[in-house]
Design an enzyme around this catalytic site. Structure first.
Site, PDB file in Angstrom:
ATOM      1  N   THR A   1      -3.313  -0.665   2.947  1.00 40.58           N
ATOM      2  CA  THR A   1      -2.195  -1.172   2.142  1.00 40.58           C
ATOM      3  C   THR A   1      -1.518  -2.293   2.930  1.00 40.58           C
ATOM      4  OG1 THR A   1      -0.841   0.680   2.945  1.00 40.58           O
ATOM      5  CG2 THR A   1      -1.846   0.913   0.776  1.00 40.58           C
TER       6      THR A   1
ATOM      7  N   LYS B   1      -5.967   4.842   7.546  1.00 35.72           N
ATOM      8  CA  LYS B   1      -5.091   3.751   7.166  1.00 35.72           C
ATOM      9  C   LYS B   1      -3.671   4.182   7.500  1.00 35.72           C
ATOM     10  CE  LYS B   1      -2.719   3.227   4.029  1.00 35.72           C
ATOM     11  NZ  LYS B   1      -1.216   3.354   3.877  1.00 35.72           N
TER      12      LYS B   1
ATOM     13  N   THR C   1      -2.040  12.055   9.409  1.00 32.11           N
ATOM     14  CA  THR C   1      -1.581  10.677   9.323  1.00 32.11           C
ATOM     15  C   THR C   1      -1.539  10.282   7.863  1.00 32.11           C
ATOM     16  OG1 THR C   1      -1.958   8.436  10.044  1.00 32.11           O
ATOM     17  CG2 THR C   1      -3.905   9.748   9.536  1.00 32.11           C
TER      18      THR C   1
ATOM     19  N   GLU D   1       3.886  -1.843  11.221  1.00 34.81           N
ATOM     20  CA  GLU D   1       4.405  -2.984  10.474  1.00 34.81           C
ATOM     21  C   GLU D   1       5.332  -3.828  11.351  1.00 34.81           C
ATOM     22  OE1 GLU D   1       4.214  -1.060   6.006  1.00 34.81           O
ATOM     23  OE2 GLU D   1       6.051  -0.876   7.165  1.00 34.81           O
TER      24      GLU D   1
ATOM     25  N   ASN E   1       8.890  -4.411   4.600  1.00 35.35           N
ATOM     26  CA  ASN E   1       9.331  -3.309   3.754  1.00 35.35           C
ATOM     27  C   ASN E   1      10.320  -3.761   2.687  1.00 35.35           C
ATOM     28  OD1 ASN E   1       8.214  -0.544   4.670  1.00 35.35           O
ATOM     29  ND2 ASN E   1       8.573  -1.682   6.566  1.00 35.35           N
TER      30      ASN E   1
ATOM     31  N   THR F   1       7.086  -6.537  -4.066  1.00 32.57           N
ATOM     32  CA  THR F   1       7.056  -7.854  -4.699  1.00 32.57           C
ATOM     33  C   THR F   1       5.721  -8.536  -4.477  1.00 32.57           C
ATOM     34  OG1 THR F   1       7.977  -8.885  -2.732  1.00 32.57           O
ATOM     35  CG2 THR F   1       9.518  -8.133  -4.419  1.00 32.57           C
TER      36      THR F   1
END
Length: 403
Positions: free
Chosen positions: A151, A177, A188, A274, A398, A403
């Site tokens: 993702t 992932k 996870t 991230e 995040n 969007t």
């Protein structure tokens, strides 16, 4: 063997095939569904999120786990979480569809989803793409599958190990992932592991549970436990070894290989956190017990103040000190606590170490891999947690997620 980059080279597992296809769930230009097939007679173990709002596929997979599953159906781009009864119906429908296409019972399919929470699963798109995924089934399909389940990940994650069990070569390979909403409380975000060893079911579950507890449960990116966390381990028996149980002489060798694969995957998730720019290994020593050691390490790892200081390469050691102080250590004698940044002693005897200099602290903080070592001086237990820094990009990723 472990590869944590764009180029994955993963060992095949006898009795496992993987196929991926594009269903157009969120994007129209990349694979987003995966089908994994395990040979007849395979045993299966799994662990799942403890989040009370667990996703519909988690509920269905738990229900199906006791029915000798042979198929996994995974989609990215949609979590099918927070979707109520319709979400459950949709997850079960995809299992029935895959079962009809493969001649399996619906209960032999475990569904998994990852992506945006609160949106209904586009069942028709998944059903339309399933024949393409099945036609792509291949023992060498691990890398393509690892990409399809991504993702916000920036790269696919996979690891392999080969071990010799009484003259029989056995392989363990896994993919995972995860980059955000990472604070596993069992596993996870999504991880799929397989071995061609033959393993008795209860022992396989013990093997996975122990491996997860020593790997995925010791990482955190942002302290958020996902609604969709799951980790599955298949054992196909394709290697031809005598069936293993916990009492078998060779069982610890297999268990170590499974744990090492899980550790590699867990570290890959943290490195791909991230917006992450640094990895921090927080090691707590001389705690009263393992629970205390883990609590101290995780309190430091979860602190936004600590994580942002590391992003700035600022040796603001007071933030580490404060996190230890609020971690719940009963009757902590702060005069017995010492804290190290790499090989630099920063705190002893309740305050800043006399030998500490800001220059030494900044030198350590400029590194990409940093060890924080806390010695509590009150026992013999120890624990290590892996985390990453918190950057501007974490907020951006995040904030823009939908969007």
């Amino acid at each position: 063997m472990s590869v944590l980059s764009e180029e994955l080279t993963l060992a095949t597992v006898k009795g496992v095939r993987l196929g991926a296809a594009c269903a157009g769930i969120k994007q129209s230009d990349r694979d987003d569904i995966v089908v994994i097939e395990a040979a007849k007679g395979s045993t299966c173990a799994a662990v799942f999120t403890r989040n009370a709002f667990c996703a519909a596929p988690v509920i269905v997979a738990r229900d199906h786990l006791g029915h000798h599953p042979r198929w996994l159906l995974v989609n990215s781009g949609n979590a099918n979480a927070g979707t109520g009864q319709r979400g459950l119906d949709d997850a079960r429908r995809t299992c029935r569809t895959l079962g009809r296409l493969t001649g399996a019972a619906a209960e032999q399919v475990l569904p998994f989803s990852t992506g945006v929470i609160g949106e209904y699963l586009p069942v028709e798109k998944i059903e339309s793409a399933l024949p393409k995924a099945l036609s792509a089934l291949d023992e060498a399909g691990w890398t393509r599958a690892a990409r399809a389940i991504m993702t916000t990940d920036t790269r696919p994650k996979g690891a392999s190990r080969t071990v010799n069990l009484a003259g029989v070569s056995v392989t363990v390979t896994g993919i995972a992932k995860g980059a955000g909403m990472i604070h596993p409380d069992m596993a996870t975000m999504l991880a799929f592991i397989a071995t061609d060893a033959k393993v008795e079911p209860a022992s396989l579950q013990a093997c996975l549970s122990d491996a997860v507890d020593g790997s995925f449960n010791l990482i955190t990116v942002d302290g958020d436990t996902s609604t969709n966390d799951a980790c599955v381990l298949f054992a196909t028996g394709g290697a031809g070894n005598p069936e293993l149980s916990r009492q078998s002489v060779d069982f610890p060798l297999l268990a170590r290989a499974v744990r090492e694969v899980c550790e590699d995957l867990a570290e890959a998730i943290v490195r791909d956190g991230e917006g992450a720019t640094k990895v921090m290994r927080i090691e707590v020593q001389e705690a009263r017990d393992e629970t205390e050691a883990r609590n101290v390490a995780k309190t430091i790892a979860h602190s936004p103040l600590v994580k942002t200081a590391f992003f700035a390469s600022d040796p603001n050691w007071g933030r580490i000190l404060a996190a230890i102080g609020r971690s719940g250590c009963a009757d902590l004698d702060i005069s017995g606590v010492s804290i190290w940044l790499g090989n630099v002693l920063i705190v002893e005897n309740g305050g800043r170490a006399m030998s500490y200099t800001e220059e030494a602290g900044r030198a350590v903080m400029s590194e990409n891999d940093i060890l924080i070592r806390v010695v509590l001086g009150r026992g013999s237990a120890h624990q290590r947690v892996l985390t990453c820094d918190l950057s501007y990009d974490y907020v951006r990723i995040n904030a823009e997620y939908r969007t």
